[in-house]
Design a protein around this motif. Structure first.
Motif, mmCIF file in Angstrom:
data_model
loop_
_atom_site.group_PDB
_atom_site.id
_atom_site.type_symbol
_atom_site.label_atom_id
_atom_site.label_comp_id
_atom_site.label_asym_id
_atom_site.label_seq_id
_atom_site.Cartn_x
_atom_site.Cartn_y
_atom_site.Cartn_z
ATOM 1 N N PRO A 40 0.813 -1.222 0.000
ATOM 2 C CA PRO A 40 0.000 0.000 0.000
ATOM 3 C C PRO A 40 0.846 1.272 0.000
ATOM 4 O O PRO A 40 0.514 2.256 -0.665
ATOM 5 C CB PRO A 40 -0.822 -0.127 1.291
ATOM 6 N N ALA A 41 1.980 1.234 0.715
ATOM 7 C CA ALA A 41 2.862 2.406 0.768
ATOM 8 C C ALA A 41 3.459 2.694 -0.607
ATOM 9 O O ALA A 41 3.581 3.855 -1.019
ATOM 10 C CB ALA A 41 3.966 2.192 1.799
ATOM 11 N N GLU A 42 3.843 1.651 -1.333
ATOM 12 C CA GLU A 42 4.402 1.835 -2.680
ATOM 13 C C GLU A 42 3.348 2.412 -3.626
ATOM 14 O O GLU A 42 3.653 3.272 -4.454
ATOM 15 C CB GLU A 42 4.921 0.499 -3.217
ATOM 16 N N LEU A 43 2.117 1.920 -3.504
ATOM 17 C CA LEU A 43 1.040 2.432 -4.350
ATOM 18 C C LEU A 43 0.755 3.892 -4.055
ATOM 19 O O LEU A 43 0.543 4.695 -4.970
ATOM 20 C CB LEU A 43 -0.234 1.603 -4.141
ATOM 21 N N HIS B 84 5.509 -10.338 -1.170
ATOM 22 C CA HIS B 84 5.929 -8.936 -1.242
ATOM 23 C C HIS B 84 4.931 -8.002 -0.568
ATOM 24 O O HIS B 84 5.319 -7.114 0.210
ATOM 25 C CB HIS B 84 6.127 -8.514 -2.699
ATOM 26 N N THR B 85 3.662 -8.185 -0.866
ATOM 27 C CA THR B 85 2.636 -7.283 -0.346
ATOM 28 C C THR B 85 2.601 -7.262 1.174
ATOM 29 O O THR B 85 2.428 -6.211 1.794
ATOM 30 C CB THR B 85 1.247 -7.684 -0.880
ATOM 31 N N PHE C 109 1.942 -2.857 6.622
ATOM 32 C CA PHE C 109 0.690 -2.957 5.879
ATOM 33 C C PHE C 109 -0.421 -2.186 6.601
ATOM 34 O O PHE C 109 -1.159 -1.405 5.992
ATOM 35 C CB PHE C 109 0.297 -4.426 5.708
ATOM 36 N N GLU C 110 -0.527 -2.377 7.899
ATOM 37 C CA GLU C 110 -1.574 -1.728 8.694
ATOM 38 C C GLU C 110 -1.431 -0.204 8.687
ATOM 39 O O GLU C 110 -2.431 0.527 8.661
ATOM 40 C CB GLU C 110 -1.521 -2.220 10.146
ATOM 41 N N ALA C 111 -0.190 0.265 8.713
ATOM 42 C CA ALA C 111 0.056 1.714 8.802
ATOM 43 C C ALA C 111 -0.593 2.479 7.653
ATOM 44 O O ALA C 111 -1.012 3.628 7.812
ATOM 45 C CB ALA C 111 1.558 1.976 8.822
ATOM 46 N N ALA C 112 -0.700 1.839 6.498
ATOM 47 C CA ALA C 112 -1.272 2.509 5.327
ATOM 48 C C ALA C 112 -2.757 2.814 5.499
ATOM 49 O O ALA C 112 -3.303 3.669 4.794
ATOM 50 C CB ALA C 112 -1.059 1.639 4.085
ATOM 51 N N ALA D 41 -10.976 0.148 0.975
ATOM 52 C CA ALA D 41 -9.616 0.696 0.888
ATOM 53 C C ALA D 41 -8.589 -0.421 0.729
ATOM 54 O O ALA D 41 -7.656 -0.324 -0.090
ATOM 55 C CB ALA D 41 -9.307 1.522 2.134
ATOM 56 N N ILE D 42 -8.750 -1.490 1.495
ATOM 57 C CA ILE D 42 -7.815 -2.618 1.380
ATOM 58 C C ILE D 42 -8.006 -3.311 0.040
ATOM 59 O O ILE D 42 -7.034 -3.686 -0.635
ATOM 60 C CB ILE D 42 -7.998 -3.607 2.551
ATOM 61 N N ALA D 43 -9.272 -3.476 -0.366
ATOM 62 C CA ALA D 43 -9.563 -4.149 -1.637
ATOM 63 C C ALA D 43 -8.911 -3.439 -2.816
ATOM 64 O O ALA D 43 -8.414 -4.083 -3.747
ATOM 65 C CB ALA D 43 -11.076 -4.233 -1.848
ATOM 66 N N SER D 44 -8.878 -2.109 -2.785
ATOM 67 C CA SER D 44 -8.318 -1.353 -3.909
ATOM 68 C C SER D 44 -6.827 -1.594 -4.091
ATOM 69 O O SER D 44 -6.280 -1.337 -5.164
ATOM 70 C CB SER D 44 -8.581 0.143 -3.737
ATOM 71 N N THR D 45 -6.163 -2.086 -3.047
ATOM 72 C CA THR D 45 -4.725 -2.387 -3.155
ATOM 73 C C THR D 45 -4.458 -3.829 -3.542
ATOM 74 O O THR D 45 -3.326 -4.176 -3.881
ATOM 75 C CB THR D 45 -3.993 -2.095 -1.825
#
Length: 478
Positions: A23-26, A323-324, A415-418, A430-434
């Motif tokens: 999520p941070a990379e996105l 990776h994710t 992952f949670e921080a995002a 929000a999670i689904a979009s990643t």
């Protein structure tokens, strides 16, 4: 373009050009222009850390070969032990490469190398880890360079020459296997050459051999020096001349471009677009980076008909999940079990044509395991699946060592921080979009949201929602 739409575009790019994104990379990528993000993918892939499980030591190779004999006779027990040891080293090579894919820094290079592994399919003969190590590093080093350099380099790899029987290709007793596959699978494609071309090219490739310690060698004494007629040209051709002729033929650019298009864009080929890309590929002297950059920066690449049209291969699925979520396996060999169960074991393609891909990845048994894999990995659930039989005793024994339960460490904190500032009501979307290529349907959203139980902490809710989303059929698509 809204920020959410931009993030979805980046999710698609990272999934196709690599193995997904955190999520941070996105979030970081969605703040930059598309051209800058694509250029960064290439920049991040400039360095090529070597895979290494064995040393290319001539004296050690001779020592090992000598150790197989006792009183002038082949020691069968020593041979079995050597084969078993070599198979385990090939396994270690597999896991090293998978680590490089999962790290994500040079994901584009590793993704392209995975494509070339299927294109230049090579299965280890005699479980030779040195030959496979050299082959893997060659396709990785040349993955984003010139196809002409890659074709020549991989054609001279001992692993390939051994796999396609060119060591047995000698004057007065030509073996056509190598010449046939170079034309049919590597360059022109079936139907774009004659049987006469193959017979004459096989004569040109006589003398292309290798030493036991992994060096290409041209043995003049077994090379057919006579005149050959190939593609209507006559001369005392050698192997390099045949490679040059194949590269001069525009059909090679068309054949390779079409395979790249089907792998990165859509299995249903857009003939006109592929023709245009092939012309560019040929004109650029087979510049792979130039071709990929054109694809990834084109508006048509992001057309809705392409999004979600690619079924992840088992290696893509495993590397992407790792990776994710920053997943580490406490027993790395468990990943061999996953690869075998899903039907894609690195360095063991099913045949010279590589893995067929697409819908071939899915059958009733593998689909169930695919959808349960996130639970197996993230929840350490009991595994009730057996790997597919492939007739190889070594891959079967290596897969069995995976155990019946995966022990993993997951980097949930990053992952949670995002999602720290996302309201509970929007958390699932929000999670689904990643993670998946399509917006959730209302029934899916309701089902997934129910995974977050009352009384759970925010972290537990994110874990439950993420695992449920990764268990959807849509997670198998990019």
């Amino acid at each position: 373009m809204t920020n959410q739409t931009r993030q979805q575009q980046m999710r698609y790019l990272f999934a196709r050009a690599g193995f997904g994104a955190t999520p941070a990379e996105l979030d970081a990528a969605s703040r930059k222009s598309l051209k800058k993000v694509v250029r960064q993918l290439f920049n991040d892939s400039e360095s090529v850390p070597e895979l290494r499980v064995v040393e290319a030591d001539t004296s050690e190779t001779k020592k090992q070969l000598k150790g197989l004999f006792r009183n002038g006779q082949l020691d069968k027990d020593m041979l079995k032990e050597r084969i078993r040891d070599n198979a385990e080293k090939v396994r270690d090579l597999n896991l090293q490469w998978l680590d490089q894919m999962a790290i994500g820094k040079a994901a584009l290079r590793e993704k392209m190398a995975l494509f070339w592994h299927g294109h230049f399919a090579c299965r280890t003969q005699g479980r030779n880890p040195l030959f496979m190590q050299q082959y893997a590093n060659t396709i990785r080093q040349n993955a984003l360079g010139k196809f002409s350099d890659l074709l020549m380099a991989v054609s001279k790899e001992p692993a390939m020459l051994q796999f396609l029987n060119n060591q047995q290709n000698r004057k007065n007793a030509p073996n056509e296997n190598f010449a046939r596959e170079v034309m049919e699978l590597f360059t022109l494609g079936r139907g774009n050459y004659s049987e006469h071309d193959i017979k004459e090219a096989a004569r040109a490739f006589t003398g292309w051999q290798f030493t036991p310690d992994g060096h290409f060698i041209f043995r003049e004494q077994v090379h057919d020096e006579g005149e050959k007629t190939i593609f209507g040209k006559t001369g005392a051709f050698k192997g390099e001349d045949v490679i040059a002729m194949l590269l001069e033929n525009k059909q090679t650019a068309r054949f390779v471009t079409a395979k790249i298009y089907r792998f990165f864009v859509n299995e249903t080929e857009d003939k006109k677009r592929v023709d245009e890309l092939a012309a560019q590929f040929y004109k650029s002297n087979y510049d792979i980076t130039d071709l990929l950059e054109t694809i990834f920066t084109s508006d048509w690449f992001y057309d809705p008909k392409n999004v979600g049209a690619h079924i992840k291969s088992p290696v893509e699925l495993l590397a992407g999940l790792r990776h994710t979520l920053g997943v580490q396996f406490e027993q790395p060999q468990s990943q061999i079990f996953v690869q075998r169960t899903l039907g894609q074991l690195l360095f063991y393609p099913p045949n010279v044509a590589g893995w067929p891909g697409g819908k071939n990845w899915i059958d009733s048994s593998s689909l169930l395991f695919r959808m349960q894999l996130p639970s197996y990995i993230l929840k350490a659930a009991e595994i009730a699946v057996q790997p597919k039989e492939d007739g190889d005793v070594n891959t079967q024994s290596l897969a069995r060592k995976g155990g019946s339960r995966f022990q993993t460490k997951v980097d949930w904190a990053d992952f949670e921080a995002a999602f720290a500032k996302i309201p509970d009501s929007n958390l699932t979307d929000a999670i689904a979009s990643t993670l998946i290529p399509f917006p959730l349907r209302p029934d899916q959203r309701e089902l997934i949201s129910k995974q977050a139980k009352p009384g759970q902490s925010r972290s537990e809710q994110i874990h439950a929602i993420t695992t449920a989303l990764m268990s959807l059929p849509e997670y198998q698509l990019t």
